[in-house]
Scaffold this motif. Structure first.
Motif, short mmCIF file in Angstrom:
data_model
loop_
_atom_site.label_atom_id
_atom_site.label_comp_id
_atom_site.label_asym_id
_atom_site.label_seq_id
_atom_site.Cartn_x
_atom_site.Cartn_y
_atom_site.Cartn_z
N ALA A 8 -6.97 -9.80 6.36
CA ALA A 8 -7.70 -10.99 5.93
C ALA A 8 -6.84 -11.85 5.00
O ALA A 8 -6.83 -13.08 5.13
CB ALA A 8 -9.00 -10.59 5.22
N LEU A 9 -6.11 -11.20 4.10
CA LEU A 9 -5.22 -11.94 3.21
C LEU A 9 -4.13 -12.65 3.99
O LEU A 9 -3.81 -13.82 3.72
CB LEU A 9 -4.60 -11.02 2.17
CG LEU A 9 -5.54 -10.51 1.08
CD1 LEU A 9 -4.84 -9.44 0.23
CD2 LEU A 9 -6.01 -11.65 0.21
N ILE A 10 -3.56 -11.96 4.96
CA ILE A 10 -2.52 -12.56 5.79
C ILE A 10 -3.08 -13.75 6.55
O ILE A 10 -2.47 -14.83 6.60
CB ILE A 10 -1.92 -11.52 6.77
CG1 ILE A 10 -1.15 -10.45 5.99
CG2 ILE A 10 -1.03 -12.19 7.80
CD1 ILE A 10 -0.83 -9.22 6.81
N GLY A 11 -4.28 -13.57 7.13
CA GLY A 11 -4.91 -14.67 7.86
C GLY A 11 -5.18 -15.86 6.97
O GLY A 11 -4.98 -17.01 7.36
N ALA A 12 -5.62 -15.59 5.75
CA ALA A 12 -5.89 -16.69 4.80
C ALA A 12 -4.62 -17.45 4.46
O ALA A 12 -4.60 -18.68 4.43
CB ALA A 12 -6.53 -16.14 3.52
N VAL A 13 -3.55 -16.71 4.23
CA VAL A 13 -2.27 -17.35 3.92
C VAL A 13 -1.78 -18.18 5.10
O VAL A 13 -1.38 -19.33 4.95
CB VAL A 13 -1.21 -16.31 3.50
CG1 VAL A 13 0.17 -16.92 3.43
CG2 VAL A 13 -1.58 -15.69 2.16
N LEU A 14 -1.84 -17.58 6.31
CA LEU A 14 -1.37 -18.30 7.49
C LEU A 14 -2.21 -19.54 7.77
O LEU A 14 -1.68 -20.58 8.18
CB LEU A 14 -1.36 -17.37 8.71
CG LEU A 14 -0.31 -16.27 8.70
CD1 LEU A 14 -0.48 -15.36 9.91
CD2 LEU A 14 1.09 -16.85 8.67
N ASN A 123 3.52 -9.22 10.95
CA ASN A 123 4.19 -9.38 12.25
C ASN A 123 3.20 -9.20 13.40
O ASN A 123 3.23 -9.95 14.37
CB ASN A 123 5.34 -8.38 12.36
CG ASN A 123 6.13 -8.57 13.63
OD1 ASN A 123 6.62 -9.65 13.91
ND2 ASN A 123 6.23 -7.51 14.41
N ASP A 124 2.30 -8.23 13.28
CA ASP A 124 1.30 -8.00 14.33
C ASP A 124 0.36 -9.19 14.47
O ASP A 124 0.04 -9.61 15.59
CB ASP A 124 0.50 -6.73 14.05
CG ASP A 124 1.31 -5.46 14.25
OD1 ASP A 124 2.35 -5.51 14.93
OD2 ASP A 124 0.88 -4.41 13.73
N VAL A 125 -0.05 -9.77 13.36
CA VAL A 125 -0.92 -10.95 13.38
C VAL A 125 -0.18 -12.11 14.07
O VAL A 125 -0.74 -12.81 14.91
CB VAL A 125 -1.37 -11.35 11.95
CG1 VAL A 125 -2.05 -12.71 11.95
CG2 VAL A 125 -2.30 -10.29 11.38
#
Length: 190
Positions: A8-14, A123-125
């Motif tokens: 979720a954090l990665i998605g938010a940043v992206l 990387n997976d996201v």
């Protein structure tokens, strides 16, 4: 850190990197996903329930060991991905999920290994996004009807597709830079 929180954090940043337009488009895509799906609305909702029940039952069965387990249901078939500390947990996870009403099949792709890094998760996201974007641009593939899950560079493809669509989607995933392996879990319409 819980894997879902990290993703979720990665998605938010992206999403911030892409601007507000990405969030608006993403929200609209979720709202129309049921209409564009080949599953019936009932099966679509059942898949959502199966995913929630699977994670809840896995947390009950393994209170300390489920931070890195993901459950994805498509047409009542469940894909388990992530990492577990031992073979006993890996094996029992399938049994726990098979006990959920309406589950037809469990694909246990859990690996016995340590926790993946934040970089690996990011990387997976990114790989999932690249594969989906390439599918959406290709006329041969019904990109909105194929579920893409990536774990440790391995791309899993799920959906109700024709053999021709499956071949095209598999080719797209295989030729996406950074993909280590493609696993197809399609159900065929023809």
């Amino acid at each position: 850190m819980n894997k879902l929180i990290r993703i979720a954090l990665i998605g938010a940043v992206l999403s911030q990197l892409g601007g507000c337009a990405a969030a608006v488009v993403g929200g609209a895509a979720v709202g129309t996903s049921v209409a564009l799906d080949r599953r019936t609305a009932g099966v679509y909702v059942s898949d959502q329930e199966i995913e929630l029940r699977a994670l809840a039952r896995l947390r009950e069965a393994f209170p300390q060991k489920t931070d890195n387990i993901s459950a994805t249901s498509y047409n009542r078939q469940v894909l388990l991905t992530g990492q577990v500390p031992d073979e006993a947990t890996r094996s029992r996870a399938s049994d726990v999920v098979k006990g959920i009403p309406d589950v037809r099949t469990v694909f246990n792709e859990l690996t016995v290994s340590g926790i993946t890094s934040l970089t690996s998760d990011a990387n997976d996201v990114a790989l999932t996004s690249q594969v989906k974007a390439r599918m959406l641009r290709d006329e041969r593939v019904p990109g909105t009807k194929i579920k893409v899950v990536t774990e440790a560079g391995v791309v899993y493809l799920m959906g109700l597709v024709t053999k021709t669509e499956a071949e095209a989607a598999t080719d797209i995933a295989r030729t996406t830079s950074g993909v280590a392996k493609v696993v197809t879990l399609f159900e065929y319409l023809n």
